[in-house]
Design an enzyme around this catalytic site. Structure first.
Site, PDB file in Angstrom:
ATOM      1  N   SER A 142      51.673  42.227  39.760  1.00 27.64           N
ATOM      2  CA  SER A 142      51.936  43.463  40.507  1.00 27.64           C
ATOM      3  C   SER A 142      53.402  43.824  40.315  1.00 27.64           C
ATOM      4  O   SER A 142      54.216  42.959  39.962  1.00 27.64           O
ATOM      5  CB  SER A 142      51.668  43.196  41.997  1.00 27.64           C
ATOM      6  OG  SER A 142      52.176  44.250  42.795  1.00 27.64           O
ATOM      7  N   TYR A 155      52.110  38.103  49.766  1.00 30.15           N
ATOM      8  CA  TYR A 155      51.707  38.785  48.528  1.00 30.15           C
ATOM      9  C   TYR A 155      52.852  38.749  47.506  1.00 30.15           C
ATOM     10  O   TYR A 155      52.653  38.417  46.342  1.00 30.15           O
ATOM     11  CB  TYR A 155      51.321  40.223  48.869  1.00 30.15           C
ATOM     12  CG  TYR A 155      50.695  41.011  47.739  1.00 30.15           C
ATOM     13  CD1 TYR A 155      49.334  40.942  47.492  1.00 30.15           C
ATOM     14  CD2 TYR A 155      51.464  41.849  46.938  1.00 30.15           C
ATOM     15  CE1 TYR A 155      48.749  41.684  46.466  1.00 30.15           C
ATOM     16  CE2 TYR A 155      50.894  42.584  45.914  1.00 30.15           C
ATOM     17  CZ  TYR A 155      49.534  42.512  45.685  1.00 30.15           C
ATOM     18  OH  TYR A 155      48.962  43.238  44.671  1.00 30.15           O
TER      19      TYR A 155
HETATM   20  P1  NAD Z   1      39.958  45.405  44.959  1.00 29.87           P
HETATM   21  O1  NAD Z   1      39.932  45.028  46.395  1.00 29.87           O
HETATM   22  O2  NAD Z   1      39.356  46.692  44.531  1.00 29.87           O
HETATM   23  O3  NAD Z   1      39.287  44.254  44.094  1.00 29.87           O
HETATM   24  C1  NAD Z   1      39.546  42.895  44.339  1.00 29.87           C
HETATM   25  C2  NAD Z   1      38.485  42.065  43.670  1.00 29.87           C
HETATM   26  O4  NAD Z   1      38.734  40.692  43.976  1.00 29.87           O
HETATM   27  C3  NAD Z   1      37.062  42.366  44.207  1.00 29.87           C
HETATM   28  O5  NAD Z   1      36.131  42.225  43.152  1.00 29.87           O
HETATM   29  C4  NAD Z   1      36.870  41.265  45.248  1.00 29.87           C
HETATM   30  O6  NAD Z   1      35.499  40.962  45.497  1.00 29.87           O
HETATM   31  C5  NAD Z   1      37.571  40.115  44.545  1.00 29.87           C
HETATM   32  N1  NAD Z   1      37.941  39.026  45.442  1.00 29.87           N
HETATM   33  C6  NAD Z   1      38.632  39.087  46.618  1.00 29.87           C
HETATM   34  N2  NAD Z   1      38.717  37.867  47.156  1.00 29.87           N
HETATM   35  C7  NAD Z   1      38.079  37.024  46.303  1.00 29.87           C
HETATM   36  C8  NAD Z   1      37.824  35.626  46.305  1.00 29.87           C
HETATM   37  N3  NAD Z   1      38.240  34.842  47.303  1.00 29.87           N
HETATM   38  N4  NAD Z   1      37.118  35.097  45.277  1.00 29.87           N
HETATM   39  C9  NAD Z   1      36.657  35.881  44.264  1.00 29.87           C
HETATM   40  N5  NAD Z   1      36.877  37.207  44.210  1.00 29.87           N
HETATM   41  C10 NAD Z   1      37.577  37.762  45.225  1.00 29.87           C
HETATM   42  O7  NAD Z   1      41.485  45.310  44.548  1.00 29.87           O
HETATM   43  P2  NAD Z   1      42.297  45.832  43.270  1.00 29.87           P
HETATM   44  O8  NAD Z   1      43.256  46.823  43.752  1.00 29.87           O
HETATM   45  O9  NAD Z   1      41.392  46.153  42.151  1.00 29.87           O
HETATM   46  O10 NAD Z   1      43.132  44.511  42.944  1.00 29.87           O
HETATM   47  C11 NAD Z   1      42.901  43.705  41.828  1.00 29.87           C
HETATM   48  C12 NAD Z   1      44.175  42.934  41.495  1.00 29.87           C
HETATM   49  O11 NAD Z   1      45.191  43.866  41.155  1.00 29.87           O
HETATM   50  C13 NAD Z   1      44.709  42.116  42.666  1.00 29.87           C
HETATM   51  O12 NAD Z   1      45.207  40.891  42.200  1.00 29.87           O
HETATM   52  C14 NAD Z   1      45.839  42.970  43.192  1.00 29.87           C
HETATM   53  O13 NAD Z   1      46.821  42.222  43.841  1.00 29.87           O
HETATM   54  C15 NAD Z   1      46.349  43.585  41.909  1.00 29.87           C
HETATM   55  N6  NAD Z   1      47.117  44.811  42.092  1.00 29.87           N
HETATM   56  C16 NAD Z   1      46.555  45.908  42.670  1.00 29.87           C
HETATM   57  C17 NAD Z   1      47.330  47.056  42.823  1.00 29.87           C
HETATM   58  C18 NAD Z   1      46.779  48.298  43.451  1.00 29.87           C
HETATM   59  O14 NAD Z   1      47.569  49.189  43.745  1.00 29.87           O
HETATM   60  N7  NAD Z   1      45.485  48.428  43.656  1.00 29.87           N
HETATM   61  C19 NAD Z   1      48.652  47.064  42.383  1.00 29.87           C
HETATM   62  C20 NAD Z   1      49.185  45.935  41.797  1.00 29.87           C
HETATM   63  C21 NAD Z   1      48.402  44.808  41.645  1.00 29.87           C
END
Ligand code: NAD
Length: 260
Positions: A142, A155
């Site tokens: 991130s 985080y």
């Molecule tokens: P999201 O909530 O849409 O998806 C998260 C995914 O992780 C889902 O499939 C969920 O079921 C799975 N998950 C959660 N806990 C879990 C567990 N204990 N075991 C297995 N699977 C699990 O979120 P996203 O925004 O797509 O985030 C995905 C990644 O990207 C994360 O690591 C997040 O930190 C990172 N990220 C997101 C953003 C953003 O703005 N959305 C920005 C930077 C980084």
């Protein structure tokens, strides 16, 4: 070039992980999906990717907070797909609170899911990659792996840790044909962020539109969300042959956030 390879994408039932899985499927990559959600919806997703792209798609709902479950999950992927060529550590959660009020259980869940799961999957995937002399590991960190924001201590700590893990493992396997990189997205409009918009609107007593511009995208100079497809395209690029010299690095895709 990626056709016929196999990839594990953790947390791929939603958001960025699902976007990456779709992009790999489009390149002819066989997949192991993972993540939580409604069983029927996930099956629809799995079967849909197979039907659309003609690739093999497996699913296992292993909990990435549980180290002991991860080795079995990775073995299932390797057995079902004929090895794991590409590993994308994407599963992640968020929790926002002042550090002196931060619930211990939330700290541990974030440390386990957002950081330690990457250690466990990498440990399981590396022997097979070394044997093949080829591998790609992409850690979805991130912008918070590079800079901090208040009230996101767990985080930010976990994502900085994931960036450190990326560098260390990259050095260890540099001569083995394996690259290890982190992608550091700014705000991407996924369910993870939708929840924050709703929560922040309540806290700040603002409309959701105000929260998006004045709170969520305050640090993102473009004032636009990053699209899931942009992150997915970068992941595909990092797995290609033209990226074979890119390793141990963290690539920001954040609308200029970390340029400040
Ligand atoms: P999201 O909530 O849409 O998806 C998260 C995914 O992780 C889902 O499939 C969920 O079921 C799975 N998950 C959660 N806990 C879990 C567990 N204990 N075991 C297995 N699977 C699990 O979120 P996203 O925004 O797509 O985030 C995905 C990644 O990207 C994360 O690591 C997040 O930190 C990172 N990220 C997101 C953003 C953003 O703005 N959305 C920005 C930077 C980084």
């Amino acid at each position: 070039m990626l056709k016929g390879k196999s990839a594990v994408v953790t947390g791929s039932t939603s958001g960025i992980g699902l976007g990456i899985a779709r992009a790999f499927a489009g390149q002819g990559v066989n997949l192991m999906l993972n993540g939580f959600g409604d069983a029927a919806e996930i099956e629809k997703l799995r079967a849909g990717l197979t039907a659309e792209f003609g690739v093999k798609v497996l699913y296992d709902g292993a909990d990435m907070s549980k180290g002991e479950a991860i080795a079995a999950f990775m073995k299932k992927a390797a057995d079902g797909l004929g090895g794991v060529d590409i590993l994308v550590n994407n599963a992640g959660i968020q929790f926002v609170s002042p550090v002196d009020e931060f619930p211990e259980a939330k700290w541990e869940a974030i440390a386990n899911i957002n950081l330690s799961s990457s250690f466990h999957t990498i440990k399981a995937a590396l022997p097979g990659m070394k044997q093949k002399g080829w591998g790609r590991i992409v850690n979805i960190a991130s912008a918070h792996g590079l800079v901090a924001s208040p009230f996101k201590s767990a985080y930010v700590a976990a994502k900085h840790g994931q960036v450190g893990l990326t560098k260390s493992v990259a050095l260890e396997v540099a001569e083995a044909g394996i690259t290890v990189n982190a992608i550091c997205p700014g705000y991407v409009r996924t369910p993870l962020v939708e929840n924050q918009i709703a929560d922040q609107a309540k806290v700040h007593k603002m409309s959701q539109e105000q929260v998006i511009r004045e709170v969520i995208l305050a640090a993102q100079p473009t004032k636009k969300f990053v699209e899931v497809e942009e992150v997915a395209a970068l992941a595909v690029y990092l797995c290609g042959d033209m990226a074979k010299s890119i390793t141990g690095t963290s690539i920001a895709i954040d609308g200029g956030w970390t340029a400040r």
